[in-house]
Design a protein around this motif. Structure first.
Motif, mmCIF file in Angstrom:
data_model
loop_
_atom_site.group_PDB
_atom_site.id
_atom_site.type_symbol
_atom_site.label_atom_id
_atom_site.label_comp_id
_atom_site.label_asym_id
_atom_site.label_seq_id
_atom_site.Cartn_x
_atom_site.Cartn_y
_atom_site.Cartn_z
ATOM 1 N N PHE A 78 36.788 -11.713 5.757
ATOM 2 C CA PHE A 78 35.503 -11.112 6.090
ATOM 3 C C PHE A 78 35.321 -10.936 7.591
ATOM 4 O O PHE A 78 34.540 -10.117 8.040
ATOM 5 N N TYR A 79 36.053 -11.716 8.377
ATOM 6 C CA TYR A 79 35.895 -11.664 9.830
ATOM 7 C C TYR A 79 36.590 -10.450 10.441
ATOM 8 O O TYR A 79 36.368 -10.122 11.591
ATOM 9 N N GLU A 89 31.696 -8.933 -4.466
ATOM 10 C CA GLU A 89 31.825 -7.660 -3.728
ATOM 11 C C GLU A 89 30.523 -6.854 -3.685
ATOM 12 O O GLU A 89 30.332 -6.026 -2.806
ATOM 13 N N LEU A 90 29.604 -7.085 -4.624
ATOM 14 C CA LEU A 90 28.334 -6.359 -4.639
ATOM 15 C C LEU A 90 27.165 -7.198 -4.117
ATOM 16 O O LEU A 90 26.017 -6.793 -4.222
ATOM 17 N N PHE A 91 27.472 -8.369 -3.577
ATOM 18 C CA PHE A 91 26.414 -9.253 -3.075
ATOM 19 C C PHE A 91 26.556 -9.335 -1.562
ATOM 20 O O PHE A 91 27.375 -10.104 -1.046
ATOM 21 N N GLY A 110 39.431 -22.079 4.880
ATOM 22 C CA GLY A 110 39.047 -21.203 5.990
ATOM 23 C C GLY A 110 37.628 -21.442 6.475
ATOM 24 O O GLY A 110 36.971 -22.410 6.095
ATOM 25 N N SER A 111 37.140 -20.529 7.301
ATOM 26 C CA SER A 111 35.825 -20.656 7.923
ATOM 27 C C SER A 111 34.681 -20.634 6.919
ATOM 28 O O SER A 111 33.602 -21.130 7.198
ATOM 29 N N ASP A 112 34.910 -20.034 5.764
ATOM 30 C CA ASP A 112 33.851 -19.912 4.765
ATOM 31 C C ASP A 112 34.018 -20.907 3.620
ATOM 32 O O ASP A 112 33.436 -20.742 2.552
ATOM 33 N N LYS A 113 34.806 -21.960 3.842
ATOM 34 C CA LYS A 113 35.064 -22.956 2.806
ATOM 35 C C LYS A 113 33.758 -23.471 2.216
ATOM 36 O O LYS A 113 32.826 -23.802 2.940
ATOM 37 N N PRO A 136 27.930 -15.584 9.099
ATOM 38 C CA PRO A 136 27.627 -14.588 10.143
ATOM 39 C C PRO A 136 27.967 -13.146 9.758
ATOM 40 O O PRO A 136 27.257 -12.221 10.159
ATOM 41 N N HIS A 137 29.014 -12.932 8.973
ATOM 42 C CA HIS A 137 29.430 -11.571 8.604
ATOM 43 C C HIS A 137 28.572 -10.989 7.479
ATOM 44 O O HIS A 137 28.619 -9.791 7.229
#
Length: 153
Positions: free
Chosen positions: A129-130, A94-96, A85-88, A40-41
């Protein structure tokens, strides 16, 4: 200038669309969001259905048939796998970033064959990221975002 007859040229060859640009365009394609999609982020992506990805998407986008080859490309381009975490199970660089395809062209593929400098992000290594603002999708109304191949910033 001399052209490498039969040899695959590096980033300056200008013939092959970079892996990261192909991956970004795949993630912006809603047709495959059930297979591979942004979180989502918009700062990492997750491979949601590896079987369908291998059977239907990999050959079409990357001319590859093995998931290990795809994961190796991610590693060579410096993507970090998220293990908690939520993105496991996700990958980030960093540039994508969602909606910013022009940044992909700045991601450099490593050439090192023997040195295993695998980046593994544990609980402390991954940014939260959240707590960052979510990145908007590239919209057709905003042509400078979607015209990724025209200019690099």
């Amino acid at each position: 200038g001399a052209t490498g007859a039969g040899k695959k040229k590096g980033p300056r060859g200008g013939v092959v669309t970079p892996f990261t640009v192909l991956l970004h365009s795949l993630l912006e394609n809603k047709e495959y969001k059930h297979v591979i999609s942004w979180q989502p982020h918009g700062r990492c992506f997750i491979l949601r259905n590896p079987k369908v990805f291998v059977d239907e998407v990999m050959q079409k986008y990357f001319n590859q048939t093995k998931l290990t080859s795809f994961k190796r490309q991610l590693n060579l381009y410096g993507f970090t796998r998220i293990f908690s975490g939520s993105d496991k199970g996700g990958y980030y660089h960093e540039l994508f970033l969602r909606g910013k395809p022009h940044l992909c062209k700045r991601i450099i593929r490593t050439r090192v064959k023997g040195a295993r400098t695998k980046t593994v992000a544990g609980r402390e290594g991954v940014p939260n990221f959240y707590k960052m603002p979510a990145l908007a999708e590239a919209s057709p109304q905003n042509p400078q975002e979607t015209s990724s191949l025209k200019e690099a910033s």
